[in-house]
Design an enzyme around this catalytic site. Structure first.
Site, PDB file in Angstrom:
ATOM      1  N   GLY A   1       0.834  -1.212   0.000  1.00 25.71           N
ATOM      2  CA  GLY A   1       0.000   0.000   0.000  1.00 25.71           C
ATOM      3  C   GLY A   1       0.860   1.250   0.000  1.00 25.71           C
TER       4      GLY A   1
ATOM      5  N   ASP B   1       8.048   5.523   8.145  1.00 24.10           N
ATOM      6  CA  ASP B   1       7.500   4.905   9.349  1.00 24.10           C
ATOM      7  C   ASP B   1       6.264   5.701   9.720  1.00 24.10           C
ATOM      8  OD1 ASP B   1       8.042   2.591  11.101  1.00 24.10           O
ATOM      9  OD2 ASP B   1       7.738   4.099  12.652  1.00 24.10           O
TER      10      ASP B   1
ATOM     11  N   PHE C   1      -5.252   1.191   2.564  1.00 21.86           N
ATOM     12  CA  PHE C   1      -4.809   0.001   3.310  1.00 21.86           C
ATOM     13  C   PHE C   1      -4.928   0.290   4.809  1.00 21.86           C
ATOM     14  CE2 PHE C   1      -1.105   2.704   2.989  1.00 21.86           C
ATOM     15  CZ  PHE C   1      -0.381   2.498   4.147  1.00 21.86           C
TER      16      PHE C   1
HETATM   17  P1  ITT Z   1       7.384  -1.232   6.361  1.00 20.09           P
HETATM   18  O1  ITT Z   1       7.994  -1.142   7.743  1.00 20.09           O
HETATM   19  O2  ITT Z   1       7.931  -2.371   5.535  1.00 20.09           O
HETATM   20  O3  ITT Z   1       7.417   0.083   5.636  1.00 20.09           O
HETATM   21  P2  ITT Z   1       4.885  -1.572   7.794  1.00 20.09           P
HETATM   22  O4  ITT Z   1       3.457  -1.807   7.361  1.00 20.09           O
HETATM   23  O5  ITT Z   1       5.448  -2.513   8.844  1.00 20.09           O
HETATM   24  O6  ITT Z   1       5.812  -1.575   6.483  1.00 20.09           O
HETATM   25  P3  ITT Z   1       5.108   0.598   9.672  1.00 20.09           P
HETATM   26  O7  ITT Z   1       6.003  -0.136  10.590  1.00 20.09           O
HETATM   27  O8  ITT Z   1       5.405   2.029   9.362  1.00 20.09           O
HETATM   28  O9  ITT Z   1       5.020  -0.095   8.238  1.00 20.09           O
HETATM   29  O10 ITT Z   1       3.621   0.444  10.243  1.00 20.09           O
HETATM   30  C1  ITT Z   1       2.669   1.320   9.805  1.00 20.09           C
HETATM   31  C2  ITT Z   1       1.303   0.761  10.099  1.00 20.09           C
HETATM   32  O11 ITT Z   1       0.448   1.890  10.407  1.00 20.09           O
HETATM   33  C3  ITT Z   1       0.715   0.145   8.836  1.00 20.09           C
HETATM   34  O12 ITT Z   1       0.999  -1.228   8.726  1.00 20.09           O
HETATM   35  C4  ITT Z   1      -0.755   0.470   9.004  1.00 20.09           C
HETATM   36  O13 ITT Z   1      -1.335  -0.468   9.899  1.00 20.09           O
HETATM   37  C5  ITT Z   1      -0.732   1.832   9.681  1.00 20.09           C
HETATM   38  N1  ITT Z   1      -0.749   2.912   8.670  1.00 20.09           N
HETATM   39  C6  ITT Z   1       0.292   3.720   8.313  1.00 20.09           C
HETATM   40  N2  ITT Z   1      -0.069   4.553   7.324  1.00 20.09           N
HETATM   41  C7  ITT Z   1      -1.349   4.259   7.033  1.00 20.09           C
HETATM   42  C8  ITT Z   1      -2.257   4.752   6.090  1.00 20.09           C
HETATM   43  O14 ITT Z   1      -1.930   5.687   5.209  1.00 20.09           O
HETATM   44  N3  ITT Z   1      -3.477   4.235   6.080  1.00 20.09           N
HETATM   45  C9  ITT Z   1      -3.833   3.278   6.940  1.00 20.09           C
HETATM   46  N4  ITT Z   1      -3.033   2.721   7.850  1.00 20.09           N
HETATM   47  C10 ITT Z   1      -1.787   3.211   7.907  1.00 20.09           C
END
Ligand code: ITT
Length: 223
Positions: A31, A89, A169
């Site tokens: 996403g 992040d 997402f």
């Molecule tokens: P990477 O570390 O590989 O980038 P990740 O999904 O683990 O991927 P993060 O540790 O930054 O990324 O966790 C961010 C979480 O916060 C993400 O998985 C979503 O659950 C939420 N999130 C962040 N941005 C969002 C968005 O734009 N819309 C909805 N949920 C979001």
């Protein structure tokens, strides 16, 4: 980290390394990759992601802040690939929960659906006026010497009473944008990028990246 430990991209391996600089998106979240690719459109770089570097292992997110984690992801990938790297992040801070899930947004429950269900459950007795929340995103750019720059973006909203929408997402289906009367998951990618935490953070880091590409040969100037 020594030169011998650099993880090469597919084009470096077959000698096709000439051309616009490579920029590695230091994320495994599909996403995010869609949104960030659109936010970087038009830049003279070849965008790659961690899918192009299967040898790079899991990067443990043990920072105390979004910024620490973003810088760690970007510098790790820049040092391991020898290319510019851009990390994100991000997460959701809910005021009635004292800022939770915050930097633990991805670990709040096993799947996105379960995370949304848990959040709605935790807020079941909280009235709409008190369901304020914000998305936070820190974008970090790192160069092959391990220097990094970070920029932050926020998006204010409320936690909806029930999920709505299919786009985006993560927490998007339960993140209500009161001024628009829809959830984030009811916006197109372009509409979301115009107002989102990620759109704001990457718009700011794009300016830094343009400067670094134009003036500094792909290296971030020391302060
Ligand atoms: P990477 O570390 O590989 O980038 P990740 O999904 O683990 O991927 P993060 O540790 O930054 O990324 O966790 C961010 C979480 O916060 C993400 O998985 C979503 O659950 C939420 N999130 C962040 N941005 C969002 C968005 O734009 N819309 C909805 N949920 C979001």
């Amino acid at each position: 980290m020594g030169q011998e430990s650099i993880v090469q991209s597919p084009e470096s391996k077959v000698g096709l390394s000439n051309g616009p600089p490579i920029l590695v998106l230091a994320t495994r979240n599909p996403g995010k990759i869609v949104e960030i690719s659109e936010l970087l459109a038009g830049l003279d770089v070849r965008i790659r992601s961690l899918a192009d570097y299967p040898d790079i292992g899991e990067i443990v997110e043990d920072g105390r802040t979004f910024a620490e984690n973003a810088v760690k992801k970007a510098t790790t990938v820049a040092l391991e690939t020898g290319e510019l790297a851009l990390a994100d992040d991000s997460g959701l801070e809910v005021q009635a929960l004292g800022g939770r899930p915050g930097i633990l947004s991805n670990r709040y429950a096993p799947t996105p659906r379960e995370r949304n269900e848990r959040l709605l459950q935790e807020l079941q007795d909280v009235e709409m006026a008190l369901r304020t929340a914000r998305f936070v995103c820190v974008a970090a750019l790192a160069d092959r010497q391990g220097h990094a720059v970070a920029r932050t973006g926020f998006c204010e909203g409320r936690i909806a009473l029930a999920p709505a929408g299919e786009a985006g997402f993560g927490y998007d289906p339960i993140f209500l944008l009161p001024d628009l009367g829809v959830t984030m998951a009811q916006l197109t990618c372009e509409e979301k990028n115009r107002i989102s935490h990620r759109g704001k953070a990457f718009c700011a880091i794009r300016e830094v990246l343009e400067h670094v590409l134009a003036e500094h040969g792909g290296l971030i100037p020391m302060p």
